[in-house]
Design a protein around this motif. Structure first.
Motif, PDB file in Angstrom:
ATOM      1  N   PRO A   8      -1.232  14.982   4.811  1.00 40.41           N
ATOM      2  CA  PRO A   8      -2.173  13.985   4.279  1.00 40.41           C
ATOM      3  C   PRO A   8      -2.455  12.913   5.327  1.00 40.41           C
ATOM      4  N   ASP A   9      -3.635  12.346   5.281  1.00 38.71           N
ATOM      5  CA  ASP A   9      -3.998  11.249   6.173  1.00 38.71           C
ATOM      6  C   ASP A   9      -3.464   9.964   5.558  1.00 38.71           C
ATOM      7  N   TRP A  10      -2.330   9.503   6.051  1.00 41.86           N
ATOM      8  CA  TRP A  10      -1.662   8.357   5.434  1.00 41.86           C
ATOM      9  C   TRP A  10      -2.457   7.067   5.600  1.00 41.86           C
ATOM     10  N   ASN A  11      -3.237   6.977   6.648  1.00 45.14           N
ATOM     11  CA  ASN A  11      -4.071   5.775   6.805  1.00 45.14           C
ATOM     12  C   ASN A  11      -5.138   5.717   5.715  1.00 45.14           C
ATOM     13  N   GLU A  12      -5.723   6.864   5.368  1.00 44.55           N
ATOM     14  CA  GLU A  12      -6.711   6.899   4.289  1.00 44.55           C
ATOM     15  C   GLU A  12      -6.061   6.617   2.939  1.00 44.55           C
ATOM     16  N   ARG A  19      -7.639  -0.632  -1.621  1.00 45.00           N
ATOM     17  CA  ARG A  19      -8.896  -0.822  -2.346  1.00 45.00           C
ATOM     18  C   ARG A  19      -8.652  -0.931  -3.846  1.00 45.00           C
ATOM     19  N   LEU A  20      -7.802  -0.062  -4.368  1.00 49.39           N
ATOM     20  CA  LEU A  20      -7.507  -0.090  -5.792  1.00 49.39           C
ATOM     21  C   LEU A  20      -6.815  -1.396  -6.192  1.00 49.39           C
ATOM     22  N   GLN A  21      -5.878  -1.852  -5.357  1.00 49.25           N
ATOM     23  CA  GLN A  21      -5.223  -3.122  -5.682  1.00 49.25           C
ATOM     24  C   GLN A  21      -6.223  -4.271  -5.688  1.00 49.25           C
ATOM     25  N   GLU A  22      -7.125  -4.298  -4.706  1.00 39.84           N
ATOM     26  CA  GLU A  22      -8.149  -5.336  -4.667  1.00 39.84           C
ATOM     27  C   GLU A  22      -9.014  -5.294  -5.923  1.00 39.84           C
ATOM     28  N   SER A  23      -9.290  -4.100  -6.417  1.00 44.18           N
ATOM     29  CA  SER A  23     -10.127  -3.962  -7.608  1.00 44.18           C
ATOM     30  C   SER A  23      -9.429  -4.480  -8.855  1.00 44.18           C
ATOM     31  N   SER A 144       3.136  -9.403   5.222  1.00 46.74           N
ATOM     32  CA  SER A 144       1.764  -9.785   5.560  1.00 46.74           C
ATOM     33  C   SER A 144       0.885  -8.578   5.895  1.00 46.74           C
ATOM     34  N   LEU A 145       1.297  -7.390   5.469  1.00 45.11           N
ATOM     35  CA  LEU A 145       0.548  -6.179   5.827  1.00 45.11           C
ATOM     36  C   LEU A 145      -0.544  -5.892   4.795  1.00 45.11           C
ATOM     37  N   THR A 146      -1.494  -6.800   4.712  1.00 49.99           N
ATOM     38  CA  THR A 146      -2.606  -6.641   3.765  1.00 49.99           C
ATOM     39  C   THR A 146      -3.858  -6.113   4.458  1.00 49.99           C
ATOM     40  N   TYR A 193      -3.265  -1.693 -10.328  1.00 55.86           N
ATOM     41  CA  TYR A 193      -2.925  -0.737  -9.274  1.00 55.86           C
ATOM     42  C   TYR A 193      -2.063  -1.419  -8.213  1.00 55.86           C
ATOM     43  N   PRO A 194      -0.832  -0.955  -8.032  1.00 53.50           N
ATOM     44  CA  PRO A 194       0.025  -1.553  -6.997  1.00 53.50           C
ATOM     45  C   PRO A 194      -0.477  -1.205  -5.605  1.00 53.50           C
ATOM     46  N   GLY A 195      -0.161  -2.069  -4.656  1.00 53.63           N
ATOM     47  CA  GLY A 195      -0.560  -1.826  -3.273  1.00 53.63           C
ATOM     48  C   GLY A 195       0.319  -0.788  -2.600  1.00 53.63           C
TER      49      GLY A 195
END
Length: 284
Positions: A8-12, A19-23, A144-146, A193-195
């Motif tokens: 899997p592409d872990w960066n994606e 994105r889900l957490q931001e939503s 701080s890894l946001t 949705y958790p980060g």
């Protein structure tokens, strides 16, 4: 013959979880606007007592020396930068919040610390050739890894490091995030949705050819208030509970957690923090 299965592409995956957490966030929530001095001062006041043990353990885990140059990414009000400064040659603190930078500088002036340089930008905005003075013996990013593109963020950290890079990130859902997950559906009719967590971070690093060491450490979180009503009001604001029904939901959830300690009321919980770190030679 079975078809080859690609990793899997872990960066994606990181991007999608971010994105889900931001939503999940409520529109117009001002509590995490770190440009506001009052928010930064509130965070600073809580952090100085609450995070003392974690800060000591974090500092003890770093390869410090009097000649070391340190880069602290997402420095906040100086929770790490200020105690590190007397132990090293200099600290560069990257922090986008104007309120956070103001509080950090105020503490530095009061404590007579003159070897901290502040860069008021997000890590994504930082241009190392213009904004920094690499190379750094120790690069730190603590809680701080946001960043949305974590691959790009990590590559930049690795590029400006001469010695080692140290990331401190959640291995599981922290106490505050578990509360969001429990309350979001009954309050707002949609899931929280958790980060992304440390497993995703490790996957990104592995695919970059970086094989980090990982150490787990307990992380506590507590909230202290003068009285029960003040605590309930705080969490109603935090969780966006505005109607009588929503406020009753919050009180029913928070109430059983509250305990008395002296003249204060407290709730607390534990989670696990991962210290993910590597030296420049730990690459494929």
């Amino acid at each position: 013959m079975q078809p080859a299965v690609s990793d899997p592409d872990w960066n994606e995956i990181w991007k999608e979880r971010q994105r889900l957490q931001e939503s999940s966030k409520l529109a117009g929530d001002p509590s995490h606007n770190w440009d506001k001095k009052e928010n930064a001062e509130r965070y600073d006041a809580n952090a100085r007592s609450e995070y003392d043990d974690r800060v000591q353990k974090t500092i003890a885990s770093l390869p410090l020396s009097r000649d070391a140059r340190v880069l602290d990414i997402g420095a906040g009000p100086g929770i790490l930068a200020l105690p590190l400064a007397p132990l090293v040659r200099d600290v560069t603190a990257v922090e986008p919040g104007a309120g956070m930078v103001e509080v950090l500088k105020k503490h530095a002036e009061q404590e007579g610390i003159r070897n901290i340089a502040c860069v008021q930008k997000t890590w994504e905005e930082v241009d190392p050739t213009r904004d920094l003075s690499p190379l750094y013996d120790i690069v730190i990013a603590s809680l701080s890894l946001t960043m949305h593109d974590i691959h790009e963020a990590l590559a930049k950290m690795d590029a400006v490091a001469a010695g080692s890079v140290h990331l401190f990130w959640f291995a599981d859902m922290p106490f505050w995030e578990r509360m969001y997950a429990d309350l979001w559906m009954p309050l707002h009719g949609r899931p929280y949705y958790p980060g992304p967590k440390a497993d995703c971070l490790f996957g990104v690093l592995y695919q970059m050819g970086i094989f980090p060491d990982v150490t787990m450490m307990p992380m506590g979180k507590e909230y202290r208030f003068a009285d029960r009503d003040g605590m309930i009001a705080f969490f109603c604001r935090r969780f966006g509970a505005t109607t009588p029904v929503q406020k009753k939901v919050v009180e029913g959830y928070i109430g059983p957690m509250i305990r008395a300690e002296g003249h204060e009321v407290v709730i607390s919980g534990m989670s696990t923090l991962a210290h993910v770190w590597w030296k420049k030679h730990q690459r494929r």
